[in-house]
Design a protein around this motif. Sequence first.
Motif: not given
Length: 154
Positions: A51-71
Amino acid sequence: MSAFPSGVTLMTTADSDGEPRGFAASSFCSVSLEPALVLVCIAKTAQCHDAFLENDQWSIQIASSVHVDLVNRFATKGADKFGGGEFVPDHRGVPVLLDAAVLIECEAHERYDGGDHTILVARVIEVDVDDRPAVLYFQRGFRHLDQVPLEGAL
């Protein structure tokens, strides 16, 4: 490498069918200020690699401590990464985490072979910085970022 502390990012895109795809990465760094470029490395065995080879549109999210389960969910192969409802599609159809410590809207600049990884170099389009501190990954565990500057810090 576990002795080197790093931030944690969630890299997202949409596949050719518009389905959200993403992965967790600590291999993230600034490449250039002009133009603004960053890089993230993705394992060639990752389910979302194509998917990252096919699509040129990306987002990068820098996680905070509330996102540990999500990470942890994003770092687990076969997990329903987007099943928790934390992400919404942006104007490009790319899933974004609105309460990330930092949200970076970006697009592909270059892709390089990096052994068992692909190095994704992204051109930064827009950045949204929240007031919550980023979480660190160090010695195989998550750590809170101490807000007290050290003496002699740059």
